[in-house]
Design a protein around this motif. Structure first.
Motif, PDB file in Angstrom:
ATOM      1  N   PHE A  74     -16.096  38.793 -28.416  1.00  0.00           N
ATOM      2  CA  PHE A  74     -16.229  38.533 -26.983  1.00  0.00           C
ATOM      3  C   PHE A  74     -15.636  39.714 -26.227  1.00  0.00           C
ATOM      4  CE2 PHE A  74     -16.361  34.448 -28.917  1.00  0.00           C
ATOM      5  CZ  PHE A  74     -16.965  33.566 -28.040  1.00  0.00           C
ATOM      6  N   VAL A  75     -16.412  40.284 -25.298  1.00  0.00           N
ATOM      7  CA  VAL A  75     -15.946  41.417 -24.510  1.00  0.00           C
ATOM      8  C   VAL A  75     -16.366  41.204 -23.058  1.00  0.00           C
ATOM      9  CG1 VAL A  75     -16.081  43.921 -24.163  1.00  0.00           C
ATOM     10  CG2 VAL A  75     -16.195  42.979 -26.485  1.00  0.00           C
ATOM     11  N   HIS A  76     -15.420  41.423 -22.140  1.00  0.00           N
ATOM     12  CA  HIS A  76     -15.759  41.391 -20.712  1.00  0.00           C
ATOM     13  C   HIS A  76     -14.918  42.435 -19.988  1.00  0.00           C
ATOM     14  CE1 HIS A  76     -12.305  38.581 -20.904  1.00  0.00           C
ATOM     15  NE2 HIS A  76     -11.992  39.116 -19.732  1.00  0.00           N
ATOM     16  N   ASP A  77     -15.335  42.738 -18.749  1.00  0.00           N
ATOM     17  CA  ASP A  77     -14.590  43.718 -17.966  1.00  0.00           C
ATOM     18  C   ASP A  77     -14.324  43.181 -16.561  1.00  0.00           C
ATOM     19  OD1 ASP A  77     -16.934  44.074 -16.474  1.00  0.00           O
ATOM     20  OD2 ASP A  77     -17.433  45.983 -17.400  1.00  0.00           O
ATOM     21  N   GLY A 106     -19.518  25.135 -35.988  1.00  0.00           N
ATOM     22  CA  GLY A 106     -18.466  25.820 -35.241  1.00  0.00           C
ATOM     23  C   GLY A 106     -18.959  26.318 -33.895  1.00  0.00           C
ATOM     24  N   LEU A 107     -20.171  26.874 -33.870  1.00  0.00           N
ATOM     25  CA  LEU A 107     -20.756  27.352 -32.617  1.00  0.00           C
ATOM     26  C   LEU A 107     -20.962  26.188 -31.648  1.00  0.00           C
ATOM     27  CD1 LEU A 107     -21.778  29.840 -31.106  1.00  0.00           C
ATOM     28  CD2 LEU A 107     -23.983  29.531 -32.240  1.00  0.00           C
ATOM     29  N   ASP A 108     -21.441  25.049 -32.150  1.00  0.00           N
ATOM     30  CA  ASP A 108     -21.589  23.856 -31.310  1.00  0.00           C
ATOM     31  C   ASP A 108     -20.253  23.453 -30.691  1.00  0.00           C
ATOM     32  OD1 ASP A 108     -24.314  23.618 -31.989  1.00  0.00           O
ATOM     33  OD2 ASP A 108     -23.928  22.133 -33.560  1.00  0.00           O
ATOM     34  N   ASN A 109     -19.204  23.458 -31.497  1.00  0.00           N
ATOM     35  CA  ASN A 109     -17.879  23.085 -31.000  1.00  0.00           C
ATOM     36  C   ASN A 109     -17.370  24.054 -29.945  1.00  0.00           C
ATOM     37  OD1 ASN A 109     -17.468  20.700 -32.494  1.00  0.00           O
ATOM     38  ND2 ASN A 109     -16.878  21.881 -34.293  1.00  0.00           N
ATOM     39  N   LEU A 110     -17.583  25.343 -30.164  1.00  0.00           N
ATOM     40  CA  LEU A 110     -17.158  26.342 -29.190  1.00  0.00           C
ATOM     41  C   LEU A 110     -17.936  26.187 -27.884  1.00  0.00           C
ATOM     42  CD1 LEU A 110     -15.377  28.746 -28.525  1.00  0.00           C
ATOM     43  CD2 LEU A 110     -17.052  30.222 -29.656  1.00  0.00           C
ATOM     44  N   ILE A 111     -19.225  25.949 -27.972  1.00  0.00           N
ATOM     45  CA  ILE A 111     -20.045  25.729 -26.777  1.00  0.00           C
ATOM     46  C   ILE A 111     -19.546  24.489 -26.028  1.00  0.00           C
ATOM     47  CG2 ILE A 111     -22.354  25.000 -26.015  1.00  0.00           C
ATOM     48  CD1 ILE A 111     -23.463  27.004 -28.143  1.00  0.00           C
ATOM     49  N   ASP A 112     -19.235  23.419 -26.745  1.00  0.00           N
ATOM     50  CA  ASP A 112     -18.708  22.209 -26.103  1.00  0.00           C
ATOM     51  C   ASP A 112     -17.420  22.497 -25.342  1.00  0.00           C
ATOM     52  OD1 ASP A 112     -20.823  20.715 -27.114  1.00  0.00           O
ATOM     53  OD2 ASP A 112     -19.636  19.807 -28.727  1.00  0.00           O
ATOM     54  N   LYS A 122     -18.944  31.287 -17.755  1.00  0.00           N
ATOM     55  CA  LYS A 122     -20.361  30.916 -17.646  1.00  0.00           C
ATOM     56  C   LYS A 122     -21.233  31.902 -18.405  1.00  0.00           C
ATOM     57  CE  LYS A 122     -20.013  28.667 -13.151  1.00  0.00           C
ATOM     58  NZ  LYS A 122     -20.324  28.768 -11.722  1.00  0.00           N
ATOM     59  N   LYS A 123     -20.919  33.180 -18.309  1.00  0.00           N
ATOM     60  CA  LYS A 123     -21.712  34.197 -19.010  1.00  0.00           C
ATOM     61  C   LYS A 123     -21.527  34.080 -20.521  1.00  0.00           C
ATOM     62  CE  LYS A 123     -21.952  37.292 -15.102  1.00  0.00           C
ATOM     63  NZ  LYS A 123     -21.571  38.569 -14.520  1.00  0.00           N
ATOM     64  N   TYR A 124     -20.293  33.836 -20.951  1.00  0.00           N
ATOM     65  CA  TYR A 124     -20.060  33.626 -22.377  1.00  0.00           C
ATOM     66  C   TYR A 124     -20.833  32.394 -22.861  1.00  0.00           C
ATOM     67  CZ  TYR A 124     -16.253  37.057 -22.849  1.00  0.00           C
ATOM     68  OH  TYR A 124     -15.507  38.208 -22.911  1.00  0.00           O
ATOM     69  N   LEU A 125     -20.770  31.327 -22.084  1.00  0.00           N
ATOM     70  CA  LEU A 125     -21.459  30.095 -22.451  1.00  0.00           C
ATOM     71  C   LEU A 125     -22.972  30.324 -22.563  1.00  0.00           C
ATOM     72  CD1 LEU A 125     -21.528  27.060 -22.982  1.00  0.00           C
ATOM     73  CD2 LEU A 125     -21.485  26.714 -20.491  1.00  0.00           C
ATOM     74  N   MET A 126     -23.543  31.012 -21.594  1.00  0.00           N
ATOM     75  CA  MET A 126     -24.974  31.278 -21.615  1.00  0.00           C
ATOM     76  C   MET A 126     -25.346  32.091 -22.860  1.00  0.00           C
ATOM     77  SD  MET A 126     -27.443  32.726 -18.577  1.00  0.00           S
ATOM     78  CE  MET A 126     -26.698  34.337 -18.486  1.00  0.00           C
ATOM     79  N   ARG A 127     -24.556  33.097 -23.181  1.00  0.00           N
ATOM     80  CA  ARG A 127     -24.842  33.938 -24.351  1.00  0.00           C
ATOM     81  C   ARG A 127     -24.719  33.132 -25.642  1.00  0.00           C
ATOM     82  NH1 ARG A 127     -27.503  36.692 -27.592  1.00  0.00           N
ATOM     83  NH2 ARG A 127     -26.379  38.170 -28.875  1.00  0.00           N
ATOM     84  N   LEU A 128     -23.716  32.266 -25.742  1.00  0.00           N
ATOM     85  CA  LEU A 128     -23.556  31.455 -26.942  1.00  0.00           C
ATOM     86  C   LEU A 128     -24.715  30.476 -27.110  1.00  0.00           C
ATOM     87  CD1 LEU A 128     -19.728  30.716 -26.822  1.00  0.00           C
ATOM     88  CD2 LEU A 128     -20.921  32.297 -28.357  1.00  0.00           C
ATOM     89  N   GLU A 129     -25.192  29.921 -26.009  1.00  0.00           N
ATOM     90  CA  GLU A 129     -26.346  29.020 -26.079  1.00  0.00           C
ATOM     91  C   GLU A 129     -27.605  29.770 -26.506  1.00  0.00           C
ATOM     92  OE1 GLU A 129     -24.929  25.661 -22.829  1.00  0.00           O
ATOM     93  OE2 GLU A 129     -26.046  27.411 -22.112  1.00  0.00           O
ATOM     94  N   GLU A 130     -27.784  31.001 -25.992  1.00  0.00           N
ATOM     95  CA  GLU A 130     -28.920  31.831 -26.411  1.00  0.00           C
ATOM     96  C   GLU A 130     -28.825  32.157 -27.897  1.00  0.00           C
ATOM     97  OE1 GLU A 130     -28.473  35.260 -23.928  1.00  0.00           O
ATOM     98  OE2 GLU A 130     -29.403  34.325 -22.182  1.00  0.00           O
ATOM     99  N   LEU A 131     -27.640  32.492 -28.332  1.00  0.00           N
ATOM    100  CA  LEU A 131     -27.410  32.831 -29.734  1.00  0.00           C
ATOM    101  C   LEU A 131     -27.715  31.626 -30.623  1.00  0.00           C
ATOM    102  CD1 LEU A 131     -26.367  34.943 -31.744  1.00  0.00           C
ATOM    103  CD2 LEU A 131     -24.061  34.126 -31.261  1.00  0.00           C
ATOM    104  N   ARG A 132     -27.250  30.452 -30.233  1.00  0.00           N
ATOM    105  CA  ARG A 132     -27.512  29.238 -31.014  1.00  0.00           C
ATOM    106  C   ARG A 132     -29.012  28.987 -31.131  1.00  0.00           C
ATOM    107  NH1 ARG A 132     -24.852  23.721 -29.078  1.00  0.00           N
ATOM    108  NH2 ARG A 132     -26.129  24.183 -27.250  1.00  0.00           N
ATOM    109  N   THR A 133     -29.735  29.109 -30.030  1.00  0.00           N
ATOM    110  CA  THR A 133     -31.181  28.888 -30.047  1.00  0.00           C
ATOM    111  C   THR A 133     -31.863  29.869 -31.001  1.00  0.00           C
ATOM    112  OG1 THR A 133     -31.180  28.011 -27.809  1.00  0.00           O
ATOM    113  CG2 THR A 133     -33.274  28.874 -28.621  1.00  0.00           C
ATOM    114  N   ALA A 134     -31.474  31.126 -30.939  1.00  0.00           N
ATOM    115  CA  ALA A 134     -32.060  32.141 -31.819  1.00  0.00           C
ATOM    116  C   ALA A 134     -31.740  31.847 -33.284  1.00  0.00           C
ATOM    117  CB  ALA A 134     -31.563  33.532 -31.432  1.00  0.00           C
TER     118      ALA A 134
END
Length: 133
Positions: free
Chosen positions: A74-77, A119-125, A43-55
């Motif tokens: 992509f980095v998470h802990d 590509g970003l659209d496809n990854l978000i999907d 969910k956090k990755y998805l939110m960040r990718l959507e923010e990035l796409r908008t920007a």
């Protein structure tokens, strides 16, 4: 489009064997493995990718540059902190004015479209399909 170059997990295991990863199901499996099935991280990755796409869609800089060979890191802990960064801009080229790109048009010789937003659209999907509604 996009490709997965490599995955390194918290336990130190590394996988760079993604040459044959070309289908949605394969990318879904790789992402699920990367986050160990943790939908909060997805969910956090998805939110960040959507923010990035908008920007990027609003960015005059992005519209006026061809972005070839850049990457998303992509980095998470274990605390579920998750971030995505755009990296690798060594081949990014400014377009001659007044040419612009929308980054979604199919590439044909001479048009300089790089498919970044496609590509970003496809990854978000893919991530949207992985996250429970």
């Amino acid at each position: 489009g996009f490709r997965i170059e490599g995955i390194k997990k918290a336990d130190g295991t590394c996988n760079t064997n993604f040459k044959k990863t070309k289908h949605k199901e394969q990318v879904t499996k790789a992402m699920a493995d990367f986050v160990d099935g943790n939908t909060n991280i997805l969910k956090k990755y998805l939110m960040r990718l959507e923010e990035l796409r908008t920007a990027l869609e609003k960015s005059e800089f992005f519209k006026s540059h061809e972005v070839v060979g850049s990457s998303l890191l992509f980095v998470h802990d274990e605390t579920e902190l998750a971030r995505v960064w755009m990296i690798d801009f060594g081949k990014t080229v400014k377009l001659p004015p007044p040419q612009t790109l929308d980054h979604r048009e199919p590439w044909v010789e001479g048009n300089r479209e790089d498919g970044y937003l496609w590509g970003l659209d496809n990854l978000i999907d893919i991530l949207q399909a992985m996250v429970p509604a």
